[in-house]
Design a protein around this motif. Structure first.
Motif, short mmCIF file in Angstrom:
data_model
loop_
_atom_site.label_atom_id
_atom_site.label_comp_id
_atom_site.label_asym_id
_atom_site.label_seq_id
_atom_site.Cartn_x
_atom_site.Cartn_y
_atom_site.Cartn_z
N LEU A 41 0.81 -1.16 -0.05
CA LEU A 41 -0.15 -0.17 -0.09
C LEU A 41 0.69 1.23 0.02
N ASP A 42 0.61 2.08 -1.12
CA ASP A 42 1.30 3.53 -0.92
C ASP A 42 0.37 4.26 -0.29
N TYR A 43 0.64 4.63 0.97
CA TYR A 43 -0.40 5.45 1.73
C TYR A 43 -0.61 6.79 1.52
N CYS A 44 0.56 7.46 0.90
CA CYS A 44 0.66 8.93 0.68
C CYS A 44 0.87 9.07 -0.74
N ALA A 45 0.02 8.63 -1.85
CA ALA A 45 0.49 8.00 -2.86
C ALA A 45 0.67 9.41 -3.99
N GLY A 46 0.10 10.42 -3.82
CA GLY A 46 0.12 11.64 -4.68
C GLY A 46 -0.19 11.30 -6.26
N GLY A 47 0.90 11.59 -6.90
CA GLY A 47 0.80 11.14 -8.31
C GLY A 47 1.21 9.81 -8.62
N GLY A 48 1.63 9.10 -7.47
CA GLY A 48 1.80 7.59 -7.70
C GLY A 48 3.22 7.24 -8.32
N GLY A 49 4.30 8.19 -8.33
CA GLY A 49 5.64 7.86 -8.69
C GLY A 49 6.18 6.80 -8.31
N VAL A 62 -2.97 2.33 -3.80
CA VAL A 62 -2.69 3.42 -3.77
C VAL A 62 -3.85 4.18 -3.01
N HIS A 63 -3.45 5.04 -1.98
CA HIS A 63 -4.30 5.97 -1.16
C HIS A 63 -3.79 7.17 -0.85
N ASP A 64 -4.79 8.34 -0.88
CA ASP A 64 -4.07 9.79 -0.52
C ASP A 64 -5.43 10.36 0.01
N VAL A 65 -5.10 11.34 1.15
CA VAL A 65 -5.96 11.60 1.81
C VAL A 65 -6.81 12.69 0.84
N ASP A 66 -6.13 13.09 -0.37
CA ASP A 66 -6.73 13.96 -1.38
C ASP A 66 -6.94 12.99 -2.49
N PRO A 67 -7.90 12.26 -2.80
CA PRO A 67 -7.91 11.60 -3.79
C PRO A 67 -7.81 12.30 -5.38
N SER A 68 -7.94 13.62 -5.48
CA SER A 68 -7.57 14.24 -6.76
C SER A 68 -6.15 14.32 -7.12
N ARG A 69 -5.47 14.28 -6.03
CA ARG A 69 -3.83 13.99 -6.32
C ARG A 69 -3.54 12.84 -7.25
N MET A 70 -4.43 11.68 -6.96
CA MET A 70 -4.16 10.29 -7.56
C MET A 70 -4.75 10.42 -9.05
N ASP A 111 4.96 7.77 2.09
CA ASP A 111 5.95 8.87 1.50
C ASP A 111 5.26 10.34 1.83
N ALA A 112 5.58 10.77 2.93
CA ALA A 112 4.94 11.69 3.66
C ALA A 112 5.02 13.25 3.53
N PRO A 113 4.10 14.00 3.36
CA PRO A 113 3.97 15.20 3.17
C PRO A 113 5.12 16.07 4.08
N GLN A 150 3.76 17.69 13.08
CA GLN A 150 2.94 17.15 13.52
C GLN A 150 1.75 16.34 12.80
N LEU A 151 1.74 16.65 11.49
CA LEU A 151 1.02 15.75 10.60
C LEU A 151 1.78 14.60 10.39
N GLN A 152 3.20 14.44 10.11
CA GLN A 152 3.98 13.48 9.99
C GLN A 152 3.93 12.54 11.18
N GLN A 168 1.37 12.27 12.90
CA GLN A 168 -0.07 11.48 12.97
C GLN A 168 -0.17 10.39 11.82
N ILE A 169 0.44 10.77 10.66
CA ILE A 169 0.20 9.68 9.63
C ILE A 169 0.87 8.50 10.01
N LEU A 170 2.25 8.76 10.43
CA LEU A 170 2.99 7.26 10.70
C LEU A 170 2.23 6.34 11.50
C1 LIG Z 1 5.04 13.71 -0.87
S1 LIG Z 1 3.73 13.47 -1.55
C2 LIG Z 1 3.55 12.14 -2.11
C3 LIG Z 1 4.36 12.08 -3.54
C4 LIG Z 1 3.90 10.51 -4.21
N1 LIG Z 1 4.59 9.28 -3.25
C5 LIG Z 1 4.92 10.38 -5.56
O1 LIG Z 1 6.10 9.62 -5.48
O2 LIG Z 1 4.53 11.15 -6.41
C6 LIG Z 1 2.59 13.51 0.03
C7 LIG Z 1 1.11 13.07 -0.13
O3 LIG Z 1 0.66 12.84 1.09
C8 LIG Z 1 -0.88 13.35 1.01
N2 LIG Z 1 -1.29 13.40 2.35
C9 LIG Z 1 -1.35 14.32 3.34
N3 LIG Z 1 -1.64 14.11 4.09
C10 LIG Z 1 -2.09 12.91 4.22
C11 LIG Z 1 -2.91 12.05 5.18
N4 LIG Z 1 -3.11 12.30 6.41
N5 LIG Z 1 -3.05 10.72 4.73
C12 LIG Z 1 -2.55 10.28 3.54
N6 LIG Z 1 -2.12 11.13 2.61
C13 LIG Z 1 -1.87 12.30 3.00
C14 LIG Z 1 -0.83 14.61 0.19
O4 LIG Z 1 -2.02 14.67 -0.29
C15 LIG Z 1 0.29 14.25 -0.94
O5 LIG Z 1 -0.29 13.91 -1.96
#
Ligand SMILES: C[S@@+](CC[C@H](N)C(=O)[O-])C[C@H]1O[C@@H](n2cnc3c(N)ncnc32)[C@H](O)[C@@H]1O
Length: 387
Positions: free
Chosen positions: A223-231, A246-254, A288-290, A317-319, A321-323
């Motif tokens: 599972l790529d938990y913070c997938a963004g564009g999925g690279g 793949v998962h992202d809190v903001d699905p539009s990023r995927m 792959d945290a923000p 703080q966000l990192q 929480q996410i971990l």
């Molecule tokens: C560094 S980017 C990921 C880049 C991606 N892995 C790539 O290789 O293109 C971090 C992503 O984490 C997402 N994000 C932020 N907060 C999050 C959360 N609480 N849970 C999951 N994803 C989160 C953001 O929307 C952003 O797309």
């Protein structure tokens, strides 16, 4: 446009950015209203603007003024050129230098020379010790264009040949077994056969090396938990037959992932947060945290100046929480991979220490920082195992 006219355009755009405009928006809007500018002009103006943003403080010192004009004077002096040769007032070039401008300008020192905000330089020193200055200097230069070759489809030498057919020159880079550095014709990549056929994908070298370092033997689900564009997920998919989610809190990023996966000929399943399983089924969860992006500031130089200590604290703080949320999805004996494209200890080692000291049942196997080099951005990767 003459070289001087390009410099004048950059000066005006830098002044707009200084009053709060984002570089991308300011450049796009200039491109729309400047029909006279050809593609070479646009690229040259963009290069001026981005190079000044990378070296915002040092060029202001060299040019003697904290304005677009002062910084462009500084940029030319930094290249060893005499600005008077460009600032001629002819053919839309900037007006000739005044006597004050001719005598202004000092050699930058300290944080000015390293082109970092003072507090960020302190963070760099605390994080990187004796490597801090080299990292700051590397962030003052233009980033390489790197691509990842899908080794299931072609060798790197094959890919070099196919790219050459589209007039794109490239060379093998040692940072990863998949890495090519594009040395000419980078703007043609998105239309090239190698790209459209899924033989190559744009990806920074450190990201490639980091994904290559992940142990995939016996792994059945990722599972790529913070997938963004999925690279990162795409890179893993080319190395493994595991099911990839793949998962992202903001699905539009995927939104681009399905097309990228189709081009790569791999299957990737997107999950909304509401669809994440309650149990812990994944052999690997990549987080792959923000982050501040401090390792990538040569690509996004405005971010270097916009980061505040309050924002850095909010990110840590966000990192933190996410971990634990990502960790909860790792199967017993599975791996949790924490990554950032930051060089800062506060976002890297400190987050791992905080996680391990508050969440029982985890062991750190390896943590590694990737420095900013000619093939890769700054990056951090930590691998933990669920006991
Ligand atoms: C560094 S980017 C990921 C880049 C991606 N892995 C790539 O290789 O293109 C971090 C992503 O984490 C997402 N994000 C932020 N907060 C999050 C959360 N609480 N849970 C999951 N994803 C989160 C953001 O929307 C952003 O797309």
């Amino acid at each position: 446009m003459t070289p001087g006219a390009r410099v004048q355009a950059a000066i005006e755009l830098l002044d707009s950015i200084d009053t709060g405009g984002s570089a991308e928006k300011v450049l796009t809007s200039w491109g729309r209203r400047s029909r006279f500018a050809g593609s070479g002009d646009r690229a040259a103006v963009r290069d001026h603007v981005f190079q000044v943003l990378r070296c915002y403080r040092s060029y202001a010192c060299l040019g003697g003024a904290q304005t677009g004009r002062g910084r462009m004077i500084g940029a030319l002096r930094a290249e060893g050129l005499d600005p008077a040769d460009t600032f001629t007032g002819e053919g839309h070039a900037p007006a000739p230098l005044t006597n004050m401008e001719l005598s202004a300008g000092v050699e930058p020192v300290g944080a000015d020379a390293l082109d970092l905000n003072d507090w960020v330089l302190d963070e760099f020193r605390a994080s990187l010790g004796s490597c801090a200055e080299a990292a700051a200097m590397a962030l003052r230069t233009r980033a390489p264009v790197m691509v990842r070759v899908d080794l299931r489809r072609a060798t790197r030498d094959d890919a070099i040949g196919v790219l050459a057919g589209d007039n794109i020159s490239s060379a093998v880079h040692p940072i990863a077994t998949t890495a090519l550095c594009i040395t000419g014709g980078a703007r043609r990549i998105a239309r090239s056969r190698a790209y459209l056929d899924g033989m190559i994908e744009l990806q920074d070298g450190s990201g490639q090396a980091a994904m290559e370092a992940i142990e995939l033997e016996g792994v059945q689900s990722i599972l790529d938990y913070c997938a963004g564009g999925g690279g990162k997920a795409l890179a893993l998919a080319t190395r493994s037959d595991a099911r990839i989610y793949v998962h992202d809190v903001d699905p539009s990023r995927m939104q681009d992932i399905p097309a990228r996966a189709a081009r790569a000929g791999v299957s990737i399943t997107s999950l909304l947060t509401s669809a994440l399983p309650r149990k812990a089924p994944y052999d690997i969860v990549l987080c792959d945290a923000p982050c501040s992006g401090s390792g990538t500031w040569r690509r996004t130089p405005e971010a270097k100046w916009r980061l505040t200590s309050e924002r850095l604290t909010a990110l840590t703080q966000l990192q933190s929480q996410i971990l634990p949320s990502a960790a909860a999805l790792v199967a017993p004996k599975g791996q949790l991979i924490y990554a950032t494209c930051s060089l800062l200890k506060a976002e890297n080692e400190d987050r791992i220490d905080a996680f391990l000291s508050t969440v029982p049942g985890w062991k750190l196997v390896r943590a590694r920082r990737f420095d900013v080099t000619d093939g890769g951005d700054g990056f951090f990767l930590a691998r933990m195992i669920r006991l």
